[in-house]
Design a protein around this motif. Structure first.
Motif, PDB file in Angstrom:
ATOM      1  N   PRO A 179      21.315  52.964  18.262  1.00  0.00           N
ATOM      2  CA  PRO A 179      21.676  51.979  19.300  1.00  0.00           C
ATOM      3  C   PRO A 179      23.154  52.008  19.694  1.00  0.00           C
ATOM      4  CG  PRO A 179      21.235  50.882  17.220  1.00  0.00           C
ATOM      5  CD  PRO A 179      20.853  52.319  17.040  1.00  0.00           C
ATOM      6  N   ASP A 180      24.017  52.487  18.804  1.00  0.00           N
ATOM      7  CA  ASP A 180      25.442  52.534  19.138  1.00  0.00           C
ATOM      8  C   ASP A 180      25.753  53.575  20.210  1.00  0.00           C
ATOM      9  OD1 ASP A 180      25.919  50.526  17.322  1.00  0.00           O
ATOM     10  OD2 ASP A 180      26.423  51.908  15.694  1.00  0.00           O
ATOM     11  N   ASP A 181      24.843  54.509  20.431  1.00  0.00           N
ATOM     12  CA  ASP A 181      25.051  55.554  21.438  1.00  0.00           C
ATOM     13  C   ASP A 181      24.609  55.130  22.844  1.00  0.00           C
ATOM     14  OD1 ASP A 181      26.012  57.148  19.443  1.00  0.00           O
ATOM     15  OD2 ASP A 181      24.210  58.384  19.258  1.00  0.00           O
ATOM     16  N   ILE A 182      23.994  53.977  22.976  1.00  0.00           N
ATOM     17  CA  ILE A 182      23.475  53.523  24.273  1.00  0.00           C
ATOM     18  C   ILE A 182      24.629  53.105  25.181  1.00  0.00           C
ATOM     19  CG2 ILE A 182      22.084  51.763  25.451  1.00  0.00           C
ATOM     20  CD1 ILE A 182      20.392  53.742  23.878  1.00  0.00           C
ATOM     21  N   ARG A 183      24.632  53.647  26.392  1.00  0.00           N
ATOM     22  CA  ARG A 183      25.608  53.290  27.431  1.00  0.00           C
ATOM     23  C   ARG A 183      24.864  53.134  28.758  1.00  0.00           C
ATOM     24  NH1 ARG A 183      27.944  52.769  23.423  1.00  0.00           N
ATOM     25  NH2 ARG A 183      29.698  53.911  22.591  1.00  0.00           N
ATOM     26  N   VAL A 184      25.300  52.207  29.553  1.00  0.00           N
ATOM     27  CA  VAL A 184      24.703  51.993  30.874  1.00  0.00           C
ATOM     28  C   VAL A 184      25.796  52.081  31.920  1.00  0.00           C
ATOM     29  CG1 VAL A 184      23.456  50.378  32.346  1.00  0.00           C
ATOM     30  CG2 VAL A 184      22.901  50.526  29.922  1.00  0.00           C
ATOM     31  N   GLN A 185      25.518  52.844  32.964  1.00  0.00           N
ATOM     32  CA  GLN A 185      26.467  52.978  34.069  1.00  0.00           C
ATOM     33  C   GLN A 185      25.744  52.624  35.364  1.00  0.00           C
ATOM     34  OE1 GLN A 185      27.884  56.970  34.711  1.00  0.00           O
ATOM     35  NE2 GLN A 185      29.645  56.270  35.874  1.00  0.00           N
ATOM     36  N   ILE A 186      26.405  51.861  36.200  1.00  0.00           N
ATOM     37  CA  ILE A 186      25.862  51.460  37.491  1.00  0.00           C
ATOM     38  C   ILE A 186      26.581  52.246  38.578  1.00  0.00           C
ATOM     39  CG2 ILE A 186      25.506  49.552  39.095  1.00  0.00           C
ATOM     40  CD1 ILE A 186      23.963  49.126  36.539  1.00  0.00           C
ATOM     41  N   LYS A 187      25.796  52.897  39.441  1.00  0.00           N
ATOM     42  CA  LYS A 187      26.347  53.625  40.581  1.00  0.00           C
ATOM     43  C   LYS A 187      25.756  53.003  41.842  1.00  0.00           C
ATOM     44  CE  LYS A 187      26.603  57.976  38.047  1.00  0.00           C
ATOM     45  NZ  LYS A 187      26.146  59.370  38.001  1.00  0.00           N
ATOM     46  N   GLU A 188      26.620  52.366  42.622  1.00  0.00           N
ATOM     47  CA  GLU A 188      26.154  51.668  43.821  1.00  0.00           C
ATOM     48  C   GLU A 188      26.432  52.489  45.067  1.00  0.00           C
ATOM     49  OE1 GLU A 188      27.405  47.611  44.100  1.00  0.00           O
ATOM     50  OE2 GLU A 188      27.176  47.298  41.951  1.00  0.00           O
ATOM     51  N   SER A 189      25.489  52.455  45.985  1.00  0.00           N
ATOM     52  CA  SER A 189      25.680  53.036  47.310  1.00  0.00           C
ATOM     53  C   SER A 189      25.121  52.041  48.324  1.00  0.00           C
ATOM     54  CB  SER A 189      24.974  54.397  47.417  1.00  0.00           C
ATOM     55  OG  SER A 189      23.579  54.224  47.395  1.00  0.00           O
ATOM     56  N   VAL A 237      22.089  54.318  35.310  1.00  0.00           N
ATOM     57  CA  VAL A 237      21.986  55.496  34.451  1.00  0.00           C
ATOM     58  C   VAL A 237      22.111  55.022  33.013  1.00  0.00           C
ATOM     59  CG1 VAL A 237      22.880  57.778  33.913  1.00  0.00           C
ATOM     60  CG2 VAL A 237      23.053  56.905  36.247  1.00  0.00           C
ATOM     61  N   LEU A 238      21.069  55.291  32.244  1.00  0.00           N
ATOM     62  CA  LEU A 238      21.019  54.911  30.836  1.00  0.00           C
ATOM     63  C   LEU A 238      21.298  56.151  30.008  1.00  0.00           C
ATOM     64  CD1 LEU A 238      20.330  52.934  28.545  1.00  0.00           C
ATOM     65  CD2 LEU A 238      17.928  53.457  28.933  1.00  0.00           C
ATOM     66  N   TYR A 239      22.439  56.163  29.334  1.00  0.00           N
ATOM     67  CA  TYR A 239      22.809  57.285  28.479  1.00  0.00           C
ATOM     68  C   TYR A 239      22.406  56.952  27.050  1.00  0.00           C
ATOM     69  CZ  TYR A 239      25.634  58.897  32.370  1.00  0.00           C
ATOM     70  OH  TYR A 239      26.052  59.335  33.601  1.00  0.00           O
ATOM     71  N   ALA A 240      21.726  57.910  26.387  1.00  0.00           N
ATOM     72  CA  ALA A 240      21.253  57.696  25.024  1.00  0.00           C
ATOM     73  C   ALA A 240      21.348  58.994  24.241  1.00  0.00           C
ATOM     74  CB  ALA A 240      19.811  57.207  25.044  1.00  0.00           C
ATOM     75  N   ASN A 241      21.294  58.870  22.928  1.00  0.00           N
ATOM     76  CA  ASN A 241      21.256  60.028  22.054  1.00  0.00           C
ATOM     77  C   ASN A 241      20.027  60.867  22.406  1.00  0.00           C
ATOM     78  OD1 ASN A 241      20.506  61.570  19.542  1.00  0.00           O
ATOM     79  ND2 ASN A 241      22.403  60.612  18.831  1.00  0.00           N
ATOM     80  N   GLN A 242      20.144  62.176  22.295  1.00  0.00           N
ATOM     81  CA  GLN A 242      19.045  63.082  22.629  1.00  0.00           C
ATOM     82  C   GLN A 242      17.762  62.696  21.884  1.00  0.00           C
ATOM     83  OE1 GLN A 242      18.972  65.741  24.848  1.00  0.00           O
ATOM     84  NE2 GLN A 242      16.801  65.849  24.381  1.00  0.00           N
ATOM     85  N   ALA A 243      17.893  62.253  20.641  1.00  0.00           N
ATOM     86  CA  ALA A 243      16.727  61.878  19.836  1.00  0.00           C
ATOM     87  C   ALA A 243      16.021  60.634  20.371  1.00  0.00           C
ATOM     88  CB  ALA A 243      17.156  61.649  18.387  1.00  0.00           C
ATOM     89  N   ASP A 244      16.715  59.813  21.141  1.00  0.00           N
ATOM     90  CA  ASP A 244      16.144  58.563  21.646  1.00  0.00           C
ATOM     91  C   ASP A 244      15.599  58.653  23.068  1.00  0.00           C
ATOM     92  OD1 ASP A 244      16.575  57.062  19.330  1.00  0.00           O
ATOM     93  OD2 ASP A 244      18.645  56.611  19.913  1.00  0.00           O
ATOM     94  N   VAL A 245      15.869  59.728  23.769  1.00  0.00           N
ATOM     95  CA  VAL A 245      15.441  59.831  25.169  1.00  0.00           C
ATOM     96  C   VAL A 245      13.922  59.700  25.279  1.00  0.00           C
ATOM     97  CG1 VAL A 245      15.324  61.343  27.185  1.00  0.00           C
ATOM     98  CG2 VAL A 245      17.460  61.122  25.921  1.00  0.00           C
ATOM     99  N   GLY A 246      13.193  60.400  24.435  1.00  0.00           N
ATOM    100  CA  GLY A 246      11.731  60.323  24.464  1.00  0.00           C
ATOM    101  C   GLY A 246      11.211  58.934  24.155  1.00  0.00           C
ATOM    102  N   LYS A 247      11.852  58.257  23.215  1.00  0.00           N
ATOM    103  CA  LYS A 247      11.445  56.895  22.871  1.00  0.00           C
ATOM    104  C   LYS A 247      11.660  55.942  24.045  1.00  0.00           C
ATOM    105  CE  LYS A 247      12.311  56.995  17.937  1.00  0.00           C
ATOM    106  NZ  LYS A 247      13.101  56.409  16.849  1.00  0.00           N
ATOM    107  N   LEU A 248      12.781  56.122  24.742  1.00  0.00           N
ATOM    108  CA  LEU A 248      13.094  55.227  25.854  1.00  0.00           C
ATOM    109  C   LEU A 248      12.167  55.452  27.043  1.00  0.00           C
ATOM    110  CD1 LEU A 248      16.960  55.318  25.600  1.00  0.00           C
ATOM    111  CD2 LEU A 248      15.468  53.394  25.072  1.00  0.00           C
ATOM    112  N   ILE A 249      11.752  56.674  27.243  1.00  0.00           N
ATOM    113  CA  ILE A 249      10.795  56.947  28.319  1.00  0.00           C
ATOM    114  C   ILE A 249       9.404  56.485  27.896  1.00  0.00           C
ATOM    115  CG2 ILE A 249       9.682  58.773  29.654  1.00  0.00           C
ATOM    116  CD1 ILE A 249      12.406  60.251  29.534  1.00  0.00           C
ATOM    117  N   GLY A 250       9.046  56.760  26.646  1.00  0.00           N
ATOM    118  CA  GLY A 250       7.774  56.296  26.111  1.00  0.00           C
ATOM    119  C   GLY A 250       6.612  57.199  26.476  1.00  0.00           C
TER     120      GLY A 250
END
Length: 78
Positions: A17-27, A34-47
């Motif tokens: 959980p410490d690797d989780i970062r969120v960035q907002i890009k507005e247009s 954009v949800l940045y996560a550890n490579q090991a967690d990407v699959g879990k977050l997508i589900g």
């Protein structure tokens, strides 16, 4: 507010959980989350079959109805 929700939701699911970062890009047309996560967690977050990310999108779509802004969410590995 939305970025905080996405970050907290992701931290509950993530192994790192410490690797989780969120960035907002507005247009003009869309706000991209954009949800940045550890490579090991990407699959879990997508589900399985995209169910986890789908749940996040469902909540975010409620925000769209409230403020009229279109949102898109992407999960990216760190």
């Amino acid at each position: 507010m939305i970025s905080e929700f996405v970050a907290q939701f992701a931290k509950l699911i993530a192994t790192y959980p410490d690797d989780i970062r969120v960035q907002i890009k507005e247009s003009d047309e869309i706000t991209e989350i954009v949800l940045y996560a550890n490579q090991a967690d990407v699959g879990k977050l997508i589900g399985k079959e995209g169910k986890m990310i789908g749940a996040i999108k469902t909540v975010i779509s409620g925000c769209k109805a409230k403020d009229g802004v279109s949102y898109r969410i992407n999960v990216e590995p760190i």
